[in-house]
Write a protein that holds these residues in place. Structure first.
Motif, PDB file in Angstrom:
ATOM      1  N   ILE A 186       8.445  65.583  51.136  1.00 38.42           N
ATOM      2  CA  ILE A 186       9.820  65.227  50.756  1.00 38.42           C
ATOM      3  C   ILE A 186       9.875  64.753  49.313  1.00 38.42           C
ATOM      4  O   ILE A 186      10.779  65.125  48.545  1.00 38.42           O
ATOM      5  N   GLN A 187       8.894  63.922  48.932  1.00 34.09           N
ATOM      6  CA  GLN A 187       8.858  63.431  47.555  1.00 34.09           C
ATOM      7  C   GLN A 187       8.667  64.578  46.566  1.00 34.09           C
ATOM      8  O   GLN A 187       9.300  64.606  45.505  1.00 34.09           O
ATOM      9  N   GLN A 189       9.514  67.718  47.075  1.00 37.39           N
ATOM     10  CA  GLN A 189      10.759  68.492  47.056  1.00 37.39           C
ATOM     11  C   GLN A 189      11.844  67.773  46.256  1.00 37.39           C
ATOM     12  O   GLN A 189      12.600  68.407  45.511  1.00 37.39           O
ATOM     13  N   ASN A 190      11.915  66.443  46.424  1.00 37.10           N
ATOM     14  CA  ASN A 190      12.889  65.676  45.642  1.00 37.10           C
ATOM     15  C   ASN A 190      12.596  65.759  44.151  1.00 37.10           C
ATOM     16  O   ASN A 190      13.518  65.852  43.330  1.00 37.10           O
ATOM     17  N   ILE A 193      13.717  69.149  43.077  1.00 36.37           N
ATOM     18  CA  ILE A 193      15.184  69.172  42.981  1.00 36.37           C
ATOM     19  C   ILE A 193      15.652  68.413  41.746  1.00 36.37           C
ATOM     20  O   ILE A 193      16.560  68.851  41.030  1.00 36.37           O
ATOM     21  N   SER A 194      15.022  67.252  41.501  1.00 32.28           N
ATOM     22  CA  SER A 194      15.372  66.469  40.318  1.00 32.28           C
ATOM     23  C   SER A 194      15.103  67.249  39.036  1.00 32.28           C
ATOM     24  O   SER A 194      15.891  67.204  38.089  1.00 32.28           O
ATOM     25  N   ASN A 197      17.783  69.885  38.754  1.00 33.16           N
ATOM     26  CA  ASN A 197      19.038  69.263  38.311  1.00 33.16           C
ATOM     27  C   ASN A 197      18.988  68.887  36.836  1.00 33.16           C
ATOM     28  O   ASN A 197      19.972  69.041  36.105  1.00 33.16           O
TER      29      ASN A 197
END
Length: 288
Positions: A186-187, A189-190, A193-194, A197
């Motif tokens: 999850i980290q 993937q975050n 994503i960050s 973005n």
């Protein structure tokens, strides 16, 4: 008679003290190797055996724990892996005592052929939430009798509680590793994503700046063109208004030359405007 009672009392006290040391040692263990060391150190004072095996069934799952010397090992088993004696014992609950001992009872850690008249003992103990089959191999050098069964049951209870504790810790550690892996995923993937973005914001900011620059240039072209064209256009409009109040000769001699001059001037300005606008638009297009 008093001497016999004193001897029995002393024997019980010694047995109790030995069992207390064993039980306290098991309670303090945090791993299977530590249990093996406690067994080797203390259990020999209260029980005679070569091999002890505990088969614990709960929720249709079978776990087998074996002890031989200081060695201790466990494995998960299926119902079809059990011997016929174990199946009969689980079904009937009738204890077993036989000289027919499986050769692999200690997984190669004990040579049964070197034992003197070995015997296999086995019992079914029903607990509150599970069943437990306890098997034990003894011989004439390490004699086990029916009087030792109660001590064996107490020892088996210690093993059962400790094995459940260690298995629970092992399952929790396994689940924690899974959760840590999921958290890491999850980290990651975050972070991805960050990153996306951030790149998108950078691209949007760059595009916005480009659009603002283009708009500034287009506005500059528009203002410049309007200013340059306005002056000759105003003169042309003023000359045309004079045609209504002047005679033909004056129009031909005075107004027409001035009108032609203004039209020529406007033509030059319009060409310049078109050329300038075309050049700016080409440059803007090239930067896209």
């Amino acid at each position: 008679m008093s001497s016999i009672q004193n001897n029995v009392s002393q024997l019980y006290r010694i047995t109790y003290e030995a069992y207390s040391k064993f039980a306290n040692g098991i309670n303090g263990c945090t791993s299977f190797p530590e249990i093996g060391k406690v067994v080797e150190k203390h259990l020999k004072y209260i029980l005679n055996f070569h091999v002890i095996k505990l088969l614990i069934e709960k929720d249709n799952i079978l776990f087998e724990y074996s002890l031989c010397g200081s060695d201790i090992w466990f494995k998960q088993k299926k119902l079809e892996d059990l011997s016929q004696e174990e199946l009969n014992l689980a079904k009937t609950g009738i204890p077993i005592r036989t000289s027919n001992i499986p050769k692999d009872i200690a997984d190669g850690r004990l040579d049964i052929s070197k034992l003197k008249n070995p015997q296999l003992w086995a019992w079914l103990f029903n607990k509150d939430d599970h069943k437990m089959i306890v098997s034990l191999v003894a011989d004439e050098n390490r004699v086990f009798t029916s009087r030792d069964i109660e001590i064996l049951k107490l020892a088996a209870d210690c093993f059962d509680a400790k094995f459940k504790e260690l298995n629970l810790k092992r399952e929790l550690a396994k689940k924690n590793r899974i959760l840590e892996g999921a958290l890491t995923t999850i980290q990651d993937q975050n972070a991805e994503i960050s990153k996306i973005n951030k790149n998108q914001k950078k691209i949007i900011r760059k595009r916005t700046e480009e659009i603002l620059k283009k708009n500034e240039k287009l506005l500059k072209i528009s203002v410049l063109n309007a200013h340059n064209v306005k002056e000759p256009l105003s003169r042309i409009q003023g000359i045309i208004d004079l045609f209504d109040i002047m005679d033909d000769q004056s129009c031909r001699e005075e107004l027409l030359p001035r009108l032609k001059s203004s039209v020529d001037e406007m033509d030059v300005i319009v060409r310049e405007v078109i050329e300038m606008a075309s050049k700016e638009l080409i440059e803007l297009k090239a930067k896209e």
